[in-house]
Design an enzyme around this catalytic site. Structure first.
Site, PDB file in Angstrom:
ATOM      1  N   GLU A 112      15.712 -25.770 -12.445  1.00 54.19           N
ATOM      2  CA  GLU A 112      14.979 -26.270 -11.294  1.00 54.19           C
ATOM      3  C   GLU A 112      14.467 -25.116 -10.437  1.00 54.19           C
ATOM      4  O   GLU A 112      15.140 -24.106 -10.271  1.00 54.19           O
ATOM      5  CB  GLU A 112      15.885 -27.182 -10.459  1.00 54.19           C
ATOM      6  CG  GLU A 112      16.267 -28.433 -11.246  1.00 54.19           C
ATOM      7  CD  GLU A 112      17.184 -29.396 -10.500  1.00 54.19           C
ATOM      8  OE1 GLU A 112      17.188 -30.569 -10.869  1.00 54.19           O
ATOM      9  OE2 GLU A 112      17.896 -28.986  -9.588  1.00 54.19           O
ATOM     10  N   CYS A 125      12.212 -20.894  -4.410  1.00 52.18           N
ATOM     11  CA  CYS A 125      13.595 -20.650  -4.790  1.00 52.18           C
ATOM     12  C   CYS A 125      13.667 -20.731  -6.311  1.00 52.18           C
ATOM     13  O   CYS A 125      13.412 -21.787  -6.895  1.00 52.18           O
ATOM     14  CB  CYS A 125      14.477 -21.709  -4.121  1.00 52.18           C
ATOM     15  SG  CYS A 125      16.204 -21.541  -4.505  1.00 52.18           S
ATOM     16  N   CYS A 132      25.260 -21.908 -14.540  1.00 50.39           N
ATOM     17  CA  CYS A 132      25.680 -20.657 -13.909  1.00 50.39           C
ATOM     18  C   CYS A 132      26.924 -20.139 -14.616  1.00 50.39           C
ATOM     19  O   CYS A 132      27.794 -20.927 -14.993  1.00 50.39           O
ATOM     20  CB  CYS A 132      25.986 -20.883 -12.429  1.00 50.39           C
ATOM     21  SG  CYS A 132      26.360 -19.334 -11.571  1.00 50.39           S
ATOM     22  N   CYS A 136      31.691 -21.839  -8.894  1.00 48.79           N
ATOM     23  CA  CYS A 136      32.154 -21.955  -7.512  1.00 48.79           C
ATOM     24  C   CYS A 136      32.480 -23.421  -7.241  1.00 48.79           C
ATOM     25  O   CYS A 136      31.731 -24.313  -7.649  1.00 48.79           O
ATOM     26  CB  CYS A 136      31.075 -21.445  -6.561  1.00 48.79           C
ATOM     27  SG  CYS A 136      30.661 -19.722  -6.900  1.00 48.79           S
ATOM     28  N   CYS A 139      29.811 -25.817  -5.509  1.00 53.16           N
ATOM     29  CA  CYS A 139      28.410 -25.760  -5.953  1.00 53.16           C
ATOM     30  C   CYS A 139      28.170 -26.665  -7.154  1.00 53.16           C
ATOM     31  O   CYS A 139      28.890 -26.601  -8.148  1.00 53.16           O
ATOM     32  CB  CYS A 139      28.059 -24.319  -6.310  1.00 53.16           C
ATOM     33  SG  CYS A 139      26.408 -24.144  -6.999  1.00 53.16           S
ATOM     34  N   CYS A 362      20.407 -26.164  -1.080  1.00 53.73           N
ATOM     35  CA  CYS A 362      21.319 -25.160  -1.637  1.00 53.73           C
ATOM     36  C   CYS A 362      22.503 -25.825  -2.301  1.00 53.73           C
ATOM     37  O   CYS A 362      23.166 -26.664  -1.703  1.00 53.73           O
ATOM     38  CB  CYS A 362      21.889 -24.263  -0.543  1.00 53.73           C
ATOM     39  SG  CYS A 362      20.715 -23.185   0.205  1.00 53.73           S
TER      40      CYS A 362
HETATM   41  N1  SAH Z   1      24.270 -17.797  -7.407  1.00 55.74           N
HETATM   42  C1  SAH Z   1      23.794 -17.151  -6.260  1.00 55.74           C
HETATM   43  C2  SAH Z   1      22.503 -17.731  -5.751  1.00 55.74           C
HETATM   44  C3  SAH Z   1      22.309 -19.242  -5.786  1.00 55.74           C
HETATM   45  S1  SAH Z   1      23.119 -20.301  -4.671  1.00 55.74           S
HETATM   46  C4  SAH Z   1      24.824 -17.172  -5.162  1.00 55.74           C
HETATM   47  O1  SAH Z   1      25.802 -17.881  -5.291  1.00 55.74           O
HETATM   48  O2  SAH Z   1      24.659 -16.426  -4.211  1.00 55.74           O
HETATM   49  C5  SAH Z   1      22.300 -20.214  -3.105  1.00 55.74           C
HETATM   50  C6  SAH Z   1      23.263 -20.378  -1.929  1.00 55.74           C
HETATM   51  O3  SAH Z   1      23.695 -21.736  -1.769  1.00 55.74           O
HETATM   52  C7  SAH Z   1      24.522 -19.560  -2.101  1.00 55.74           C
HETATM   53  O4  SAH Z   1      24.871 -18.942  -0.886  1.00 55.74           O
HETATM   54  C8  SAH Z   1      25.537 -20.617  -2.443  1.00 55.74           C
HETATM   55  O5  SAH Z   1      26.838 -20.183  -2.169  1.00 55.74           O
HETATM   56  C9  SAH Z   1      25.097 -21.763  -1.562  1.00 55.74           C
HETATM   57  N2  SAH Z   1      25.637 -23.064  -1.963  1.00 55.74           N
HETATM   58  C10 SAH Z   1      26.133 -23.439  -3.156  1.00 55.74           C
HETATM   59  N3  SAH Z   1      26.539 -24.724  -3.105  1.00 55.74           N
HETATM   60  C11 SAH Z   1      26.285 -25.163  -1.849  1.00 55.74           C
HETATM   61  C12 SAH Z   1      26.439 -26.431  -1.198  1.00 55.74           C
HETATM   62  N4  SAH Z   1      26.921 -27.477  -1.848  1.00 55.74           N
HETATM   63  N5  SAH Z   1      26.049 -26.533   0.103  1.00 55.74           N
HETATM   64  C13 SAH Z   1      25.503 -25.478   0.742  1.00 55.74           C
HETATM   65  N6  SAH Z   1      25.317 -24.274   0.185  1.00 55.74           N
HETATM   66  C14 SAH Z   1      25.702 -24.116  -1.113  1.00 55.74           C
HETATM   67 FE1  SF4 Z   2      26.670 -19.971  -9.428  1.00 54.70          FE
HETATM   68 FE2  SF4 Z   2      26.594 -21.893  -7.587  1.00 54.70          FE
HETATM   69 FE3  SF4 Z   2      28.441 -19.968  -7.446  1.00 54.70          FE
HETATM   70 FE4  SF4 Z   2      25.858 -19.372  -6.951  1.00 54.70          FE
HETATM   71  S1  SF4 Z   2      27.149 -20.739  -5.747  1.00 54.70           S
HETATM   72  S2  SF4 Z   2      27.321 -18.206  -8.229  1.00 54.70           S
HETATM   73  S3  SF4 Z   2      24.828 -20.789  -8.405  1.00 54.70           S
HETATM   74  S4  SF4 Z   2      28.252 -21.527  -9.085  1.00 54.70           S
END
Ligand code: SAH
Ligand code: SF4
Length: 380
Positions: A112, A125, A132, A136, A139, A362
């Site tokens: 996406e 974006c 990934c 996390c 996420c 995000c």
């Molecule tokens: N993988 C990279 C970039 C993509 S995520 C990273 O983790 O930095 C973009 C941002 O959204 C990151 O700061 C991530 O931690 C945050 N993010 C992930 N899941 C989220 C959620 N459910 N609500 C708000 N922010 C979130």
């Molecule tokens: Fe991967 Fe989501 Fe963690 Fe970013 S926040 S490193 S996209 S699992």
């Protein structure tokens, strides 16, 4: 620091080159690679420059349309090469104007990309992996079972497709373009796919092409410490760090990668980041999770942790997704947290979530093709 291990980690997920109707993709080749390919076809080196301009300045979609090339040259190139674009599988538009594209790559894998318009500019974006390589816990992307790196062409084609859809190839003045910025904040961890990300970004930044400069590009990482310096030295883009916690105890749970690269190491890498100055501060992203990381004591510890780093702090209200284990902090808590950080002299905007209604905010990204197999998630 030796970064070979990190690149080795990525190699497991490397995609094979995919052909477009049996032809190789011109998008994603560097100028040097284009010259080699032209030479192999018996064509002069300057044809590579003509192709580059046609692809990246004018958005040519078909080699036969590139009339700056003599017809026999076009025919020779078109016999072996095509101009790639992902296929748009879905393109929902949010009530706030954000647009999400679900994009099928030539091998059928989907990612996406999200376009977030502002008044007179906008950011795309971009995703850098299918799924990934991190998981996390907050996420949605981290729950995808299917994971592979995108290659440079697949990263680039997201930008080119957005420029197609926004119809901006014909706008010569960069300042007037609505696709003005790139954020590597889509699906995937960019520093676990560094080689492809770097190759794509160098093409995106080239002034004779897409010309989106390093000051308009932000790379967000969950903290792949050994790659951060290299990113600053080679690419010089803006850095965003997904920090989200001030103790290793909490961060280990949110971002398992923290067990390998704990907070102290991450903060040191930020202090050493070559491209950070007061004018180009590092962004620290901090997702607000109710009862997990949102206390006033956390805010004070955050301020202390970042002391001396040219920083701004983005407070991200948590975006829920189906089955997600956390809740967003309430408004008053976020406000209070922001006030503490602000009073310490840091800009700490509370990010209004964009595109929540189309699951484009995000951490909500997850391609639909994988959603259908939800029952098989997290089976490792
Ligand atoms: N993988 C990279 C970039 C993509 S995520 C990273 O983790 O930095 C973009 C941002 O959204 C990151 O700061 C991530 O931690 C945050 N993010 C992930 N899941 C989220 C959620 N459910 N609500 C708000 N922010 C979130
Ligand atoms: Fe991967 Fe989501 Fe963690 Fe970013 S926040 S490193 S996209 S699992």
């Amino acid at each position: 620091m030796n970064t070979d291990n990190i690149l080795g980690h990525a190699a497991r997920f490397e995609p094979a080159e995919t052909l477009i109707d049996g032809k190789r993709n011109l998008v994603g080749l560097t100028m040097d690679e284009l010259k080699v390919e032209m030479a192999a076809l018996g064509l002069e080196a300057f044809r590579a420059k003509q192709l580059w301009t046609a692809l990246y300045c004018h958005g040519a979609r078909d080699v036969m349309d590139i009339t700056t090339l003599a017809k026999p040259a076009r025919e020779k190139i078109a016999a072996h090469f095509a101009v790639g674009r992902p296929t748009v599988s879905a393109a929902p538009v949010s009530v706030d104007g954000s647009r999400k594209w679900l994009l099928a790559m030539p091998d059928g894998h989907e990612v996406e990309a999200v376009y977030i318009p502002e008044e007179d500019r906008g950011a795309l974006c971009v995703s850098c992996q299918v799924g990934c390589t991190n998981k996390c816990s907050f996420c949605h992307t981290g729950t995808m079972r299917l994971v592979r790196n995108l290659d440079a062409s697949e990263i680039l084609m997201q930008v080119m497709l957005a420029r197609d859809v926004l119809n901006e190839w014909k706008i010569p003045d960069l300042e007037k373009r609505m696709l003005s910025n790139i954020v590597l904040m889509g699906m995937g961890e960019p520093l676990f796919n560094y080689a492809n990300v770097a190759k794509a970004l160098k093409i995106i930044m080239d002034e004779g092409g897409l010309a989106i400069g390093k000051r308009r590009i932000t790379l967000s990482t969950s903290g792949v410490v050994p790659m951060i310096r290299r990113c600053g030295e080679e690419l010089g883009v803006n850095l965003a760090i997904s920090l989200h916690a001030v103790t290793d105890e909490v961060r280990d749970v949110l971002i398992p990668l923290n067990k390998k690269y704990p907070i102290a190491d991450l903060i040191q890498a930020c202090r050493d980041y070559p491209a950070a100055t007061n004018a180009r501060r590092i962004t620290f992203e901090y997702v607000m999770l109710k009862g997990v990381n949102d206390s006033p004591a956390d805010a004070r510890a955050l301020v202390k942790l970042l002391e001396g780093i040219p920083a701004k702090i983005n407070l991200l209200p948590y975006n829920p997704w189906p089955g997600s284990p956390y809740e967003c902090s309430d408004d008053a808590t976020i406000q209070k947290f922001g006030d503490i950080v602000n009073r310490a002299g840091y800009a700490s905007p509370i990010r209004t979530p964009r595109g929540r209604d189309i699951m484009a905010a995000c951490g909500q990204l997850k391609s639909a093709s994988v959603k259908a197999r939800a029952g098989q998630e997290r089976d490792e």
